[in-house]
Design a protein around this motif. Structure first.
Motif, PDB file in Angstrom:
ATOM      1  N   PRO A  41       0.834  -1.208   0.000  1.00 21.48           N
ATOM      2  CA  PRO A  41       0.000   0.000   0.000  1.00 21.48           C
ATOM      3  C   PRO A  41       0.868   1.258   0.000  1.00 21.48           C
ATOM      4  CG  PRO A  41      -0.062  -1.063   2.141  1.00 21.48           C
ATOM      5  CD  PRO A  41       0.708  -1.965   1.221  1.00 21.48           C
ATOM      6  N   TYR A  42       0.376   2.269  -0.640  1.00 22.60           N
ATOM      7  CA  TYR A  42       1.057   3.558  -0.668  1.00 22.60           C
ATOM      8  C   TYR A  42       0.434   4.440   0.402  1.00 22.60           C
ATOM      9  CZ  TYR A  42       2.189   8.291  -1.971  1.00 22.60           C
ATOM     10  OH  TYR A  42       2.596   9.593  -1.932  1.00 22.60           O
ATOM     11  N   TRP A  43       1.231   4.895   1.339  1.00 23.36           N
ATOM     12  CA  TRP A  43       0.754   5.774   2.392  1.00 23.36           C
ATOM     13  C   TRP A  43       1.448   7.118   2.237  1.00 23.36           C
ATOM     14  CZ3 TRP A  43      -3.323   4.023   4.863  1.00 23.36           C
ATOM     15  CH2 TRP A  43      -3.499   2.656   5.014  1.00 23.36           C
ATOM     16  N   PRO A  44       0.709   8.188   1.916  1.00 23.35           N
ATOM     17  CA  PRO A  44       1.340   9.501   1.802  1.00 23.35           C
ATOM     18  C   PRO A  44       1.846   9.991   3.148  1.00 23.35           C
ATOM     19  CG  PRO A  44      -1.045   9.679   1.571  1.00 23.35           C
ATOM     20  CD  PRO A  44      -0.717   8.215   1.655  1.00 23.35           C
ATOM     21  N   ALA A  45       2.696  10.997   3.140  1.00 26.40           N
ATOM     22  CA  ALA A  45       3.283  11.525   4.372  1.00 26.40           C
ATOM     23  C   ALA A  45       2.236  12.188   5.252  1.00 26.40           C
ATOM     24  CB  ALA A  45       4.392  12.516   4.040  1.00 26.40           C
ATOM     25  N   ALA A  46       1.194  12.743   4.664  1.00 27.55           N
ATOM     26  CA  ALA A  46       0.115  13.397   5.413  1.00 27.55           C
ATOM     27  C   ALA A  46      -1.202  12.701   5.067  1.00 27.55           C
ATOM     28  CB  ALA A  46       0.048  14.885   5.069  1.00 27.55           C
ATOM     29  N   LEU A  47      -1.875  12.186   6.100  1.00 25.94           N
ATOM     30  CA  LEU A  47      -3.080  11.377   5.909  1.00 25.94           C
ATOM     31  C   LEU A  47      -4.317  12.073   6.456  1.00 25.94           C
ATOM     32  CD1 LEU A  47      -1.328   8.328   7.513  1.00 25.94           C
ATOM     33  CD2 LEU A  47      -1.837   8.448   5.091  1.00 25.94           C
ATOM     34  N   ASN A  48      -5.441  11.941   5.741  1.00 25.20           N
ATOM     35  CA  ASN A  48      -6.685  12.440   6.325  1.00 25.20           C
ATOM     36  C   ASN A  48      -7.095  11.492   7.449  1.00 25.20           C
ATOM     37  OD1 ASN A  48      -8.195  10.243   5.245  1.00 25.20           O
ATOM     38  ND2 ASN A  48      -8.642  11.378   3.380  1.00 25.20           N
ATOM     39  N   LYS A  49      -8.134  11.834   8.191  1.00 24.76           N
ATOM     40  CA  LYS A  49      -8.493  11.056   9.380  1.00 24.76           C
ATOM     41  C   LYS A  49      -8.822   9.600   9.052  1.00 24.76           C
ATOM     42  CE  LYS A  49     -10.568  12.868  12.833  1.00 24.76           C
ATOM     43  NZ  LYS A  49     -11.502  13.473  13.783  1.00 24.76           N
ATOM     44  N   LYS A  50      -9.577   9.379   7.994  1.00 26.87           N
ATOM     45  CA  LYS A  50      -9.965   8.019   7.632  1.00 26.87           C
ATOM     46  C   LYS A  50      -8.727   7.192   7.261  1.00 26.87           C
ATOM     47  CE  LYS A  50     -13.190   5.512   4.693  1.00 26.87           C
ATOM     48  NZ  LYS A  50     -14.213   5.615   3.647  1.00 26.87           N
ATOM     49  N   ALA A  60      -5.613   7.849   8.223  1.00 27.45           N
ATOM     50  CA  ALA A  60      -4.776   7.718   9.426  1.00 27.45           C
ATOM     51  C   ALA A  60      -5.283   6.579  10.296  1.00 27.45           C
ATOM     52  CB  ALA A  60      -4.761   9.030  10.201  1.00 27.45           C
ATOM     53  N   ALA A  61      -6.596   6.480  10.441  1.00 29.54           N
ATOM     54  CA  ALA A  61      -7.178   5.393  11.226  1.00 29.54           C
ATOM     55  C   ALA A  61      -6.859   4.050  10.576  1.00 29.54           C
ATOM     56  CB  ALA A  61      -8.686   5.582  11.356  1.00 29.54           C
ATOM     57  N   ALA A  62      -7.008   3.961   9.258  1.00 27.86           N
ATOM     58  CA  ALA A  62      -6.699   2.714   8.547  1.00 27.86           C
ATOM     59  C   ALA A  62      -5.217   2.380   8.666  1.00 27.86           C
ATOM     60  CB  ALA A  62      -7.102   2.842   7.075  1.00 27.86           C
ATOM     61  N   TYR A  63      -4.352   3.381   8.576  1.00 25.86           N
ATOM     62  CA  TYR A  63      -2.903   3.175   8.699  1.00 25.86           C
ATOM     63  C   TYR A  63      -2.558   2.574  10.061  1.00 25.86           C
ATOM     64  CZ  TYR A  63       2.097   4.303   8.763  1.00 25.86           C
ATOM     65  OH  TYR A  63       3.460   4.231   8.848  1.00 25.86           O
ATOM     66  N   CYS A  64      -3.276   3.021  11.102  1.00 26.08           N
ATOM     67  CA  CYS A  64      -3.046   2.518  12.464  1.00 26.08           C
ATOM     68  C   CYS A  64      -3.781   1.206  12.724  1.00 26.08           C
ATOM     69  CB  CYS A  64      -3.477   3.559  13.491  1.00 26.08           C
ATOM     70  SG  CYS A  64      -2.481   5.056  13.455  1.00 26.08           S
ATOM     71  N   GLY A  65      -4.617   0.792  11.785  1.00 26.23           N
ATOM     72  CA  GLY A  65      -5.364  -0.454  11.964  1.00 26.23           C
ATOM     73  C   GLY A  65      -6.545  -0.291  12.889  1.00 26.23           C
ATOM     74  N   THR A  96     -12.590   4.564  17.091  1.00 27.70           N
ATOM     75  CA  THR A  96     -11.542   4.213  18.049  1.00 27.70           C
ATOM     76  C   THR A  96     -10.359   5.153  17.914  1.00 27.70           C
ATOM     77  OG1 THR A  96     -12.244   1.907  18.000  1.00 27.70           O
ATOM     78  CG2 THR A  96     -10.029   2.348  18.854  1.00 27.70           C
ATOM     79  N   PHE A  97      -9.981   5.473  16.683  1.00 29.03           N
ATOM     80  CA  PHE A  97      -8.887   6.413  16.424  1.00 29.03           C
ATOM     81  C   PHE A  97      -9.170   7.751  17.110  1.00 29.03           C
ATOM     82  CE2 PHE A  97      -6.829   9.666  13.807  1.00 29.03           C
ATOM     83  CZ  PHE A  97      -5.517   9.215  13.783  1.00 29.03           C
ATOM     84  N   ASN A  98     -10.394   8.250  16.979  1.00 30.07           N
ATOM     85  CA  ASN A  98     -10.776   9.518  17.627  1.00 30.07           C
ATOM     86  C   ASN A  98     -10.633   9.457  19.142  1.00 30.07           C
ATOM     87  OD1 ASN A  98     -11.426  10.994  15.333  1.00 30.07           O
ATOM     88  ND2 ASN A  98     -13.544  10.285  15.337  1.00 30.07           N
ATOM     89  N   GLN A  99     -10.941   8.311  19.723  1.00 30.36           N
ATOM     90  CA  GLN A  99     -10.922   8.169  21.175  1.00 30.36           C
ATOM     91  C   GLN A  99      -9.514   8.026  21.754  1.00 30.36           C
ATOM     92  OE1 GLN A  99     -13.396   4.793  22.022  1.00 30.36           O
ATOM     93  NE2 GLN A  99     -15.283   5.826  21.419  1.00 30.36           N
ATOM     94  N   ILE A 100      -8.614   7.337  21.055  1.00 28.52           N
ATOM     95  CA  ILE A 100      -7.347   7.008  21.695  1.00 28.52           C
ATOM     96  C   ILE A 100      -6.113   7.679  21.113  1.00 28.52           C
ATOM     97  CG2 ILE A 100      -8.239   4.772  22.435  1.00 28.52           C
ATOM     98  CD1 ILE A 100      -6.423   3.485  20.312  1.00 28.52           C
ATOM     99  N   CYS A 101      -6.182   8.210  19.916  1.00 27.83           N
ATOM    100  CA  CYS A 101      -4.982   8.765  19.286  1.00 27.83           C
ATOM    101  C   CYS A 101      -4.673  10.165  19.823  1.00 27.83           C
ATOM    102  CB  CYS A 101      -5.142   8.814  17.771  1.00 27.83           C
ATOM    103  SG  CYS A 101      -3.667   9.455  16.949  1.00 27.83           S
ATOM    104  N   ASN A 112       5.612   7.333  15.470  1.00 26.61           N
ATOM    105  CA  ASN A 112       6.210   7.568  16.791  1.00 26.61           C
ATOM    106  C   ASN A 112       5.241   7.201  17.906  1.00 26.61           C
ATOM    107  OD1 ASN A 112       8.593   8.469  15.661  1.00 26.61           O
ATOM    108  ND2 ASN A 112       7.977  10.611  15.711  1.00 26.61           N
ATOM    109  N   TRP A 113       3.975   7.557  17.745  1.00 26.30           N
ATOM    110  CA  TRP A 113       2.969   7.221  18.755  1.00 26.30           C
ATOM    111  C   TRP A 113       2.811   5.704  18.875  1.00 26.30           C
ATOM    112  CZ3 TRP A 113      -2.365   5.712  17.413  1.00 26.30           C
ATOM    113  CH2 TRP A 113      -3.119   5.404  18.553  1.00 26.30           C
ATOM    114  N   LEU A 114       2.704   5.019  17.731  1.00 29.43           N
ATOM    115  CA  LEU A 114       2.535   3.567  17.762  1.00 29.43           C
ATOM    116  C   LEU A 114       3.745   2.882  18.382  1.00 29.43           C
ATOM    117  CD1 LEU A 114       0.876   3.077  14.268  1.00 29.43           C
ATOM    118  CD2 LEU A 114      -0.222   2.805  16.499  1.00 29.43           C
TER     119      LEU A 114
END
Length: 94
Positions: free
Chosen positions: A9-18, A20-25, A30-35, A58-60
């Protein structure tokens, strides 16, 4: 020729919220609650907010229970011409 299904998968350096959540799995809820990572603002609209992939990484990494709080290897270690230094393992505090 490489099939689309075989490409990473290609992940750009800057991700929209959807993305970013998919990138973090995670789901977006859930992303809104814990990130704790806050997006950068390209525009005044929420549509212009982007999460930096490096900040998410870095967070992960900070959540990893298998690593110590401080890394024993630095970036300088990878680019050094000197022989490797033997390091004693740190004692873990309980």
């Amino acid at each position: 020729m490489v099939k689309d299904s075989e490409r990473l998968p290609y992940w750009p350096a800057a991700l929209n919220k959807k993305m970013a959540a998919a990138y973090c799995g995670l789901s977006v809820d859930t992303f809104n609650q814990i990130c704790p990572v806050r997006p950068i603002q390209f525009t005044a609209s929420a549509w212009g907010h982007r999460y930096l992939r490096q900040s998410l990484d870095n967070w992960l990494l900070s959540l990893d229970p298998n690593s110590s709080s401080k890394s024993t290897i630095s970036i300088a270690d990878f680019f050094s011409d000197s022989p490797p230094v033997k390091r004693r393992p740190r004692k873990r505090e309980i």
